[in-house]
Scaffold this motif. Structure first.
Motif, PDB file in Angstrom:
ATOM      1  N   VAL A 181      49.660  89.809  13.613  1.00  0.00           N
ATOM      2  CA  VAL A 181      48.865  89.117  14.763  1.00  0.00           C
ATOM      3  C   VAL A 181      48.765  87.748  15.004  1.00  0.00           C
ATOM      4  O   VAL A 181      49.101  87.453  15.905  1.00  0.00           O
ATOM      5  N   ALA A 182      48.125  87.342  13.911  1.00  0.00           N
ATOM      6  CA  ALA A 182      48.321  85.816  13.619  1.00  0.00           C
ATOM      7  C   ALA A 182      49.683  85.264  14.385  1.00  0.00           C
ATOM      8  O   ALA A 182      49.978  84.650  15.104  1.00  0.00           O
ATOM      9  N   GLU A 183      50.601  85.554  13.743  1.00  0.00           N
ATOM     10  CA  GLU A 183      51.653  85.513  14.567  1.00  0.00           C
ATOM     11  C   GLU A 183      52.161  85.633  16.065  1.00  0.00           C
ATOM     12  O   GLU A 183      52.566  84.743  16.764  1.00  0.00           O
ATOM     13  N   LEU A 184      51.732  86.301  15.962  1.00  0.00           N
ATOM     14  CA  LEU A 184      51.761  86.392  18.278  1.00  0.00           C
ATOM     15  C   LEU A 184      50.722  85.924  18.469  1.00  0.00           C
ATOM     16  O   LEU A 184      50.732  85.234  19.082  1.00  0.00           O
ATOM     17  N   LEU A 185      49.341  85.829  18.065  1.00  0.00           N
ATOM     18  CA  LEU A 185      48.749  84.537  19.074  1.00  0.00           C
ATOM     19  C   LEU A 185      49.176  83.623  18.863  1.00  0.00           C
ATOM     20  O   LEU A 185      49.356  82.798  19.727  1.00  0.00           O
ATOM     21  N   ARG A 186      49.535  82.846  17.991  1.00  0.00           N
ATOM     22  CA  ARG A 186      50.375  81.931  17.609  1.00  0.00           C
ATOM     23  C   ARG A 186      51.240  81.113  18.949  1.00  0.00           C
ATOM     24  O   ARG A 186      51.237  80.441  19.448  1.00  0.00           O
ATOM     25  N   ALA A 187      51.741  82.264  19.114  1.00  0.00           N
ATOM     26  CA  ALA A 187      52.865  82.635  20.531  1.00  0.00           C
ATOM     27  C   ALA A 187      52.033  82.504  21.757  1.00  0.00           C
ATOM     28  O   ALA A 187      52.724  81.592  22.842  1.00  0.00           O
ATOM     29  N   PHE A 188      50.994  82.857  21.926  1.00  0.00           N
ATOM     30  CA  PHE A 188      50.169  82.081  22.980  1.00  0.00           C
ATOM     31  C   PHE A 188      49.356  81.041  22.506  1.00  0.00           C
ATOM     32  O   PHE A 188      49.095  81.158  24.502  1.00  0.00           O
ATOM     33  N   GLY A 189      49.234  80.523  22.119  1.00  0.00           N
ATOM     34  CA  GLY A 189      49.305  79.042  22.384  1.00  0.00           C
ATOM     35  C   GLY A 189      47.061  79.722  21.475  1.00  0.00           C
ATOM     36  O   GLY A 189      46.272  78.500  21.915  1.00  0.00           O
ATOM     37  N   SER A 190      46.911  80.500  20.283  1.00  0.00           N
ATOM     38  CA  SER A 190      45.035  80.894  20.335  1.00  0.00           C
ATOM     39  C   SER A 190      44.766  79.824  19.230  1.00  0.00           C
ATOM     40  O   SER A 190      46.401  79.436  18.271  1.00  0.00           O
ATOM     41  N   THR A 191      43.778  79.963  19.134  1.00  0.00           N
ATOM     42  CA  THR A 191      43.680  78.831  17.463  1.00  0.00           C
ATOM     43  C   THR A 191      42.993  80.091  17.015  1.00  0.00           C
ATOM     44  O   THR A 191      42.402  80.883  17.573  1.00  0.00           O
ATOM     45  N   VAL A 192      43.150  80.493  15.536  1.00  0.00           N
ATOM     46  CA  VAL A 192      43.235  81.750  15.064  1.00  0.00           C
ATOM     47  C   VAL A 192      42.412  80.867  13.298  1.00  0.00           C
ATOM     48  O   VAL A 192      43.089  80.299  12.768  1.00  0.00           O
ATOM     49  N   LEU A 193      41.545  81.824  13.364  1.00  0.00           N
ATOM     50  CA  LEU A 193      40.853  81.752  12.007  1.00  0.00           C
ATOM     51  C   LEU A 193      41.106  82.643  11.169  1.00  0.00           C
ATOM     52  O   LEU A 193      41.084  83.439  12.069  1.00  0.00           O
ATOM     53  N   ALA A 194      40.644  82.869  10.242  1.00  0.00           N
ATOM     54  CA  ALA A 194      40.798  84.124   9.165  1.00  0.00           C
ATOM     55  C   ALA A 194      39.744  83.505   8.556  1.00  0.00           C
ATOM     56  O   ALA A 194      39.434  83.034   7.489  1.00  0.00           O
TER      57      ALA A 194
END
Length: 354
Positions: A181-194
């Motif tokens: 999910v994080a890999e896909l979100l990175r492509a969208f340009g999202s900021t991702v916390l975990a």
């Protein structure tokens, strides 16, 4: 010639399992049986859960067999005892072999091999798609239009939602699915916390994720997506307190396990407006009660545990488990084994219930 029991269902059929084994080079007599899951729901049996099929019939088929390959068959102590002396390996096309009495398999001398992360691609794509739908209010808009109502007010500023590129997404759990999910979100340009006490810092850095404590994730995320394993410590970890700590207007997504989320607290948070929307693919219990008020909310995108359902999951799971079983039958060491003590093999990755 080896004898192998292929216990399939309406998702991963016995024929698909047998074909995958033959393509993996296994020359065997295939004993086929299929349950009617998902047309008929799975259930708990003697010491196993999320299982479908007839244990007595399986016990008959497994006598003298070298291997048993399945998706959901109830591999109870009765079934595994019937294979004692011949059964070398049980292959389960799931992330965790919850439908197998692992202790009974160990007593019977059979390795239990399984497929961690087997549906991570399907689940990750489901998460991204439903995040977009929930943030933009698309399920309710589509439902209204189907009912004959043209609601152009969805263009009013206060009703519009975020794009993923502008959103901060918090992932509660950073295992195989969370990382994808994080890999896909990175492509969208999202900021991702975990948040994941067991996550690899190197893996998180590789996919552009910042590891944080749960309170920081909850307060700092526009979308909170749950990917944790179900343990006594994580049961109902998203409760009223956690929801209260989230940003006003945030979206909650749960594709992991229903028991991780207090759905009554979610209902209250949606009623108060604290949550903008919720995506729920899993429930406690499953199926939920038909009159569950949460399911009738227009800002709830509810699906019947479908996040991991794709043709790729069925076909690739059959091929992967066939390769694992072929490895064991040829004297090799499997990649993922729930009871390595049977032969001293090493477990590469602990199994989960996903």
């Amino acid at each position: 010639m080896s004898a192998i029991v292929c216990a399939g269902d309406e998702f991963i059929s016995a024929d698909l399992l047998a074909r995958a084994l033959a393509e993996a080079g296994v020359d065997a007599e295939f004993r086929r049986i299929d349950s009617r899951w998902p047309t008929e729901p799975f259930a708990a049996f003697d010491g196993v859960r999320e299982a479908a099929g007839d244990p007595a019939r399986l016990a008959e088929l497994v006598r003298g067999a070298d291997a048993l390959v399945t998706h959901l068959a109830p591999l109870t102590a009765e079934v595994l005892a019937a294979g004692r002396g011949s059964l070398r390996v049980v292959g389960v096309t799931r992330g965790g072999p919850v439908n197998v009495d692992v202790a009974a398999a160990t007593a019977a001398g059979a390795l239990v091999v399984h497929l961690p992360g087997r549906n991570l691609g399907a689940v990750a794509e489901f998460c991204i798609g439903t995040m977009i739908c929930a943030m933009r209010g698309l399920p309710a808009a589509a439902s209204e239009l189907a009912a004959g109502q043209w609601d152009a007010a969805g263009f009013r500023y206060e009703r519009t939602g975020l794009e993923l590129r502008a959103a901060t997404v918090g992932l509660v759990g950073l295992g195989a699915v969370g990382l994808r999910v994080a890999e896909l979100l990175r492509a969208f340009g999202s900021t991702v916390l975990a948040h994941d006490p067991y996550a690899s810092a190197e893996a998180a850095q590789r996919v552009g994720v910042r590891l944080v404590a749960l309170p920081e994730l909850l307060s700092g995320s526009d979308v909170v997506s749950v990917h944790a394993r179900l343990t006594p410590e994580t049961k109902q970890m998203i409760d009223a307190g956690a929801l209260d700590a989230m940003r006003p207007g945030a979206v909650l997504v749960n594709t992991a396990r229903g028991e991780l989320v207090d759905t009554r607290a979610v209902d209250a948070a949606l009623e108060s407006g604290k949550l903008r929307a919720a995506v729920l693919d899993v429930f406690d219990p499953e199926p939920p009660a038909p009159d569950d008020p949460l399911l009738r909310r227009p800002n709830v995108f509810a699906t019947p545990h479908l996040a991991g359902a794709s043709r790729q999951v069925a076909e690739e799971s059959a091929a992967r488990i066939a390769a694992e079983v072929a490895t064991v039958l040829s004297g090799g060491t499997p990649g993922n084994c729930a009871n390595p003590e049977v032969t001293g093999t090493r477990t590469v990755e602990p199994w989960s219930s996903s």
